[in-house]
Design an enzyme around this catalytic site. Structure first.
Site, PDB file in Angstrom:
ATOM      1  N   GLU A  96      36.861  30.730  30.737  1.00 14.27           N
ATOM      2  CA  GLU A  96      37.986  31.658  30.558  1.00 14.27           C
ATOM      3  C   GLU A  96      39.321  30.924  30.511  1.00 14.27           C
ATOM      4  O   GLU A  96      40.360  31.542  30.566  1.00 14.27           O
ATOM      5  CB  GLU A  96      38.016  32.673  31.708  1.00 14.27           C
ATOM      6  N   ARG A 148      40.445  29.606  35.232  1.00 16.13           N
ATOM      7  CA  ARG A 148      41.279  29.911  34.064  1.00 16.13           C
ATOM      8  C   ARG A 148      42.328  28.848  33.732  1.00 16.13           C
ATOM      9  O   ARG A 148      42.986  28.962  32.712  1.00 16.13           O
ATOM     10  CB  ARG A 148      41.913  31.295  34.218  1.00 16.13           C
ATOM     11  N   GLU A 216      36.414  42.715  46.582  1.00 15.69           N
ATOM     12  CA  GLU A 216      35.146  43.451  46.671  1.00 15.69           C
ATOM     13  C   GLU A 216      34.300  42.974  47.844  1.00 15.69           C
ATOM     14  O   GLU A 216      33.305  43.597  48.197  1.00 15.69           O
ATOM     15  CB  GLU A 216      34.346  43.302  45.368  1.00 15.69           C
ATOM     16  N   THR A 278      44.083  41.168  46.442  1.00 13.72           N
ATOM     17  CA  THR A 278      44.089  39.746  46.090  1.00 13.72           C
ATOM     18  C   THR A 278      44.814  39.516  44.762  1.00 13.72           C
ATOM     19  O   THR A 278      44.763  40.341  43.856  1.00 13.72           O
ATOM     20  CB  THR A 278      42.661  39.192  46.017  1.00 13.72           C
ATOM     21  N   ASN A 298      43.288  45.242  43.645  1.00 16.23           N
ATOM     22  CA  ASN A 298      42.806  46.556  44.064  1.00 16.23           C
ATOM     23  C   ASN A 298      42.546  46.619  45.579  1.00 16.23           C
ATOM     24  O   ASN A 298      42.579  45.623  46.280  1.00 16.23           O
ATOM     25  CB  ASN A 298      41.517  46.900  43.319  1.00 16.23           C
ATOM     26  N   ASP A 343      39.604  50.590  41.336  1.00 13.76           N
ATOM     27  CA  ASP A 343      39.663  49.145  41.058  1.00 13.76           C
ATOM     28  C   ASP A 343      40.738  48.839  40.015  1.00 13.76           C
ATOM     29  O   ASP A 343      40.605  47.909  39.218  1.00 13.76           O
ATOM     30  CB  ASP A 343      38.285  48.616  40.607  1.00 13.76           C
ATOM     31  N   LYS A 370      45.270  47.177  34.561  1.00 18.24           N
ATOM     32  CA  LYS A 370      43.997  47.845  34.291  1.00 18.24           C
ATOM     33  C   LYS A 370      44.140  49.347  34.057  1.00 18.24           C
ATOM     34  O   LYS A 370      43.340  49.942  33.342  1.00 18.24           O
ATOM     35  CB  LYS A 370      43.052  47.637  35.480  1.00 18.24           C
TER      36      LYS A 370
HETATM   37 CA    CA Z   1      38.377  44.275  41.734  1.00 19.24          CA
END
Ligand code: CA
Length: 475
Positions: A96, A148, A216, A278, A298, A343, A370
């Site tokens: 990525e 990344r 998560e 985060t 999130n 999320d 998002k």
């Molecule tokens: Ca997430």
């Protein structure tokens, strides 16, 4: 590397000019042009268009517009491009990253947080560095052991590793200069959490800026700034308050204690799971506003009713937070998704640009998080200027035109109404890690958008908080 004599002369002239006018604090446009990328990287990034053959930072410039002024490849000849070289990576896992190019050398990070330096003209490997990321950490991250990208600063390259280290290498030789563990034992939670690092680090004003992922898995987000020369921790900004509303001896304390803590229920599951937030992708320094913008993720756990007893906006989840580059001190925030339960991270790429608004030139942040809305904010104050959806979305009836706060579709609040919700965007977002770009020629921002729905469900049998780090706390 040998530089053309004319370029050297121009550098010298630039420095001399600066010596005569820079004693007082001047706008950044007045500092010298033609800065040498290898010894004055900060100025070289600001004046990147003077050396468009370089790509000195993740988004090319501090604006992260990713627009290259190079024109040798254009609409008339792009069809003639042929393979010049390739370098076969030693893994089939995801890539990525955006490589950097500094005076003919390409610095690329690959999966498992490995670093390669290649001759950009021939693809010849100059050196490689393997930080030996432990293989058993792969299941501690949500989305593969990708990386990344790197940062370059005055002869060193910097990158994060999936197990949370920040590494500085000599850019010429690939030899280790320093390495630090960026993940402290979390005093407020009494245990080491399962943070991972896959984002590109950035450097500004001699400080390496690094975040992490792991919401998560139960994490409390933060960003750290390390001295680029020594690796010494300079400041740390937590994005979620201390669960006892106590100081963490961090620059973020006062904003967290006075602004953020009261937006959380004191008894919610976040007090055991860290709350999330985060900063796993975008951290941007803006030399015009002289601020660092943090793009916050999130909530953890996702379920807002369990996380915060269904109470409060949960700052700074789903927000952009502006802090001072020298201290990490809070300056402003704008929350795009209060009460997150989808999320809907705001970690996506932060870009700055100048544009006319009501006949006045404004220095703005543009952002496509998002949640499917495209935001324009004043970069110096965080004032909401406008917002419209850039993909189809069904969770909000729109944004309040004054405040930018979402007007929720009541059906989307699935953790409060107890019903399943088929939401779009879903958890992958209308835009994720794929970078957007801006063309000053067209005045358009180009967003790699996506339309992927998700069925949001409440956990069957009620939420059970886990005390074991590294265990998924998905809902
Ligand atoms: Ca997430």
């Amino acid at each position: 590397m040998t530089r053309p004599a004319s370029a050297k002369r121009r550098s010298l002239l630039g420095i001399l000019a600066a010596g005569t006018i820079c004693a007082a604090s001047l706008p950044y446009a007045a500092v010298p042009a033609y800065a040498d990328a290898q010894t004055d990287t900060g100025e070289a990034i600001i004046h990147a268009d003077d050396h468009p053959e370089n790509w000195l930072s993740y988004g090319r410039t501090y604006t992260e517009q990713r627009f290259s002024p190079l024109e040798d490849i254009n609409r008339s000849n792009v069809g003639n491009l042929k393979l010049a070289w390739f370098y076969d990576l030693d893994t089939n896992r995801g890539q990525e990253g955006t490589p950097l190019v500094v005076d003919g050398v390409m610095y690329a990070t690959t999966n498992w947080s490995k670093m390669k330096a290649l001759d950009a003209a021939t693809g010849k490997l100059l050196w490689a560095y393997d930080p030996r990321t432990p293989g058993n950490i792969a299941d501690k991250g949500c989305c593969d052991t990708v990386n990344r990208g790197a940062a370059y600063w005055n002869g060193k390259v910097y990158f994060g590793t999936f197990d949370g280290r920040l590494i500085a290498l000599d850019a010429k030789t690939g030899k280790l200069v320093w390495s630090v563990n960026t993940i402290p034992k979390d005093a407020s939670l009494g245990q080491q959490r399962s943070y991972t690092v896959d984002g590109a680090v950035r450097v500004a004003k001699g400080r390496v800026l690094i975040g992490n992922g792991g919401s998560e898995f139960g994490a409390r987000g933060f960003v750290s700034a390390y001295d680029a020369e020594t690796g010494k921790l300079d400041w740390r900004f937590y994005t979620v308050p201390n669960n006892k509303n106590q100081p963490d001896h961090a620059a973020s304390d006062s904003a967290l204690m006075t602004k953020a803590y009261k937006t959380w229920s004191p008894t919610g599951a976040w007090t055991k799971q860290g709350g999330g937030g985060t900063v796993w992708d975008s951290i941007v320094y803006d030399p015009e506003a002289d601020l660092v913008y943090l793009a916050v993720g999130n909530g953890s756990p996702w379920n807002y009713k369990y996380r915060s007893d269904g109470i409060g906006d949960n700052l700074f989840l789903g927000s952009i937070v502006a802090v001072k580059p020298e201290t990490g001190e809070y300056v402003w925030h704008f929350q795009e998704t209060p009460m997150d339960q989808w999320d809907y991270t705001s970690v996506q790429q932060i870009m700055t640009l100048d544009m006319p608004i009501n006949g006045e030139k404004r220095h703005v942040i543009v952002h496509a998080p998002k949640n499917g809305f495209f935001y324009i904010l004043d970069a110096k104050t965080g004032e909401f200027l406008s917002g419209n959806n850039y993909v189809y979305q069904n969770w909000a009836q729109g944004l309040d035109p004054k405040t930018g706060r979402p007007i929720y579709n009541p059906d989307a609040l699935y953790t409060l109404n107890g019903k399943e919700w088929y939401g779009i965007p879903g958890d992958l977002g209308g835009h994720n890690f794929a970078a957007m770009a801006y063309s000053p020629k067209t005045g358009l921002v180009y967003i790699p958008g996506q339309q992927v729905p998700f069925l949001y469900k409440n956990q069957v049998g009620g939420f059970k908080a886990t005390r074991t780090p590294g265990t998924l706390v998905w809902t």
